[in-house]
Design a protein around this motif. Structure first.
Motif, PDB file in Angstrom:
ATOM      1  N   ARG A  16      -3.046  31.112  18.361  1.00  0.00           N
ATOM      2  CA  ARG A  16      -2.514  31.781  19.533  1.00  0.00           C
ATOM      3  C   ARG A  16      -3.631  32.400  20.375  1.00  0.00           C
ATOM      4  O   ARG A  16      -3.628  32.315  21.607  1.00  0.00           O
ATOM      5  N   ALA A  17      -4.604  32.986  19.708  1.00  0.00           N
ATOM      6  CA  ALA A  17      -5.740  33.564  20.429  1.00  0.00           C
ATOM      7  C   ALA A  17      -6.565  32.477  21.103  1.00  0.00           C
ATOM      8  O   ALA A  17      -7.031  32.651  22.238  1.00  0.00           O
ATOM      9  N   LYS A  18      -6.738  31.348  20.409  1.00  0.00           N
ATOM     10  CA  LYS A  18      -7.534  30.256  20.985  1.00  0.00           C
ATOM     11  C   LYS A  18      -6.866  29.707  22.241  1.00  0.00           C
ATOM     12  O   LYS A  18      -7.548  29.398  23.237  1.00  0.00           O
ATOM     13  N   ASN A  19      -5.539  29.596  22.215  1.00  0.00           N
ATOM     14  CA  ASN A  19      -4.831  29.129  23.401  1.00  0.00           C
ATOM     15  C   ASN A  19      -4.994  30.103  24.564  1.00  0.00           C
ATOM     16  O   ASN A  19      -5.181  29.692  25.717  1.00  0.00           O
ATOM     17  N   ALA A  20      -4.923  31.394  24.275  1.00  0.00           N
ATOM     18  CA  ALA A  20      -5.105  32.396  25.330  1.00  0.00           C
ATOM     19  C   ALA A  20      -6.499  32.278  25.935  1.00  0.00           C
ATOM     20  O   ALA A  20      -6.670  32.314  27.166  1.00  0.00           O
ATOM     21  N   TYR A  21      -7.500  32.119  25.069  1.00  0.00           N
ATOM     22  CA  TYR A  21      -8.877  31.976  25.543  1.00  0.00           C
ATOM     23  C   TYR A  21      -9.058  30.689  26.340  1.00  0.00           C
ATOM     24  O   TYR A  21      -9.683  30.688  27.414  1.00  0.00           O
ATOM     25  N   ASN A  22      -8.497  29.583  25.829  1.00  0.00           N
ATOM     26  CA  ASN A  22      -8.673  28.297  26.511  1.00  0.00           C
ATOM     27  C   ASN A  22      -8.037  28.286  27.900  1.00  0.00           C
ATOM     28  O   ASN A  22      -8.675  27.924  28.888  1.00  0.00           O
ATOM     29  N   TYR A  23      -6.765  28.690  27.973  1.00  0.00           N
ATOM     30  CA  TYR A  23      -6.007  28.521  29.209  1.00  0.00           C
ATOM     31  C   TYR A  23      -6.179  29.657  30.207  1.00  0.00           C
ATOM     32  O   TYR A  23      -5.971  29.457  31.404  1.00  0.00           O
TER      33      TYR A  23
END
Length: 372
Positions: free
Chosen positions: A124-131
């Protein structure tokens, strides 16, 4: 202007106007050309979750473009070995691939930043960082030198810590342990005495069975049960701290990408994001049942000790410092990730963590027993 001249010109104009719908067809066709690409997957067809992400991408693209943008997906080994899929994309052997960036760690450590780094993000954190944190753009700035562009195309969530032929109770048990673990993660565990091995997914089981390796990490319960690891390495450890939110990505040859109409680029990005979210949801749905099945068929669940986790965390910090000194592209991406990571885990200690912890306590106390 005489009447004849006027009528002649009017007739030409009228004919052109009348033919407007006919003349528009080639223009539309130019905006939506027929395109056929090949996609090299790094995964075997037996893994319907992670290999299936490539097939889902192809289906979504075809559906969104009325069949005009077609991608044929090839499993690992059909065109190139799974670990070579990214390089085959950059050199034009295939137009695109579905793979994990850290498979290219040996070529350039900065490839790993688009996949996962030990002790950084959850899915979930990686998605927030990516997008929303610029992660995708930073990764593509790096990939440009390799004739590549990439968009997230899946996530497994926090992975398990792998399968072991013997118990791992202390740091001493890691000494000389031959373990299938790729890239940066292998370099971290190497500091603790592990001998890392990079082996494609389809070769893990026979390597464990023959004793060529002592341990192997793969993904998590749903995929692992398909490969039958519990039959040859019964100790199943968690968590896979080296993969808290591993991103599987679609890599595209930059030259091929630049030739796409803008509309196709937009559809590609949209479909990739849909696959990215759907893969994580699928794993989250399937893993709980698969874990119960694994335990029922002989898997022995174990958690890594605090000693091992703490030593691994410190080893990771040493590796990051070393690699950052050697590789500016890695350093740029890693430092950007840290800025968000610190805030993320501070925030996670409030509502999300408290809610999940309370519900876990209810589960352990028998309060979540379903009726019927």
């Amino acid at each position: 202007m005489d009447r004849r001249s006027f009528l002649t010109r009017a007739s030409i104009g009228g004919a052109a106007a009348a033919a407007g719908t006919v003349l528009a067809a080639p223009a539309i066709a130019q905006e939506a050309p027929q395109i056929t690409w090949r996609m090299a997957s790094s995964f075997p067809k037996s893994l319907d979750t992670i290999y299936g992400g490539g097939e889902e991408m192809a289906e979504r693209l075809a559906e969104a473009t009325d069949g005009r943008f077609q991608i044929q997906v090839f499993s690992a080994g059909e065109i190139v070995p799974g670990l070579d899929a990214i390089n085959a994309t950059g050199d034009g052997t295939v137009e695109c691939s579905h793979s994990v960036g850290y498979y290219n760690w040996g070529r350039d450590p900065a490839f790993a930043c688009g996949a996962d780094l030990p002790f950084t993000f959850s899915a979930r954190a990686k998605n927030a960082y990516n997008y929303h944190g610029g992660g995708i753009d930073r990764y593509n700035e790096f990939l440009d030198q390799y004739n590549l562009i990439s968009y997230p195309g899946g996530n497994t969530g926090v992975q398990m810590g792998g399968w072991y032929r013997r118990e791992i109770n202390s740091l001493a048990d890691l000494q000389g342990l031959k373990m299938r673990i790729p890239g940066l993660s292998g370099r971290v565990l190497e500091k603790l005495g592990v001998v890392p091995q990079q082996i494609a997914g389809g070769d893990i089981y026979p390597s464990l069975e023959r004793g060529t390796i002592d341990a192997a990490e793969w993904v998590g319960p749903y995929d692992d049960i398909k490969l039958g690891f519990q039959r040859v390495a019964p100790y199943y450890y968690y968590p896979g701290f080296w993969e808290g939110g591993p991103t599987v990505s679609f890599f595209v040859n930059k030259g091929q990408w630049d030739q796409l109409p803008e509309g196709y680029k937009s559809v590609f990005r949209t479909c990739a994001q849909a696959v990215d979210q759907n893969m994580l949801a699928k794993y989250d749905y399937l893993n709980p049942t698969a874990l119960k099945e694994l335990v029922a068929t002989g898997a022995q669940l174990r958690s890594f000790s605090e000693e091992i986790l703490e030593a691994s965390f410190q080893a990771a910090q040493e590796v990051y410092a070393e690699v950052s000194q050697e590789n500016e592209s890695f350093k740029t991406q890693y430092e950007a990730m840290l800025q968000f990571r610190d805030d993320w885990y501070l925030y996670q200690q409030t509502a999300e963590y408290t809610f999940d912890t309370f519900m876990m306590i209810q589960q352990r106390n028998g309060g979540l027993v379903s009726e019927g």
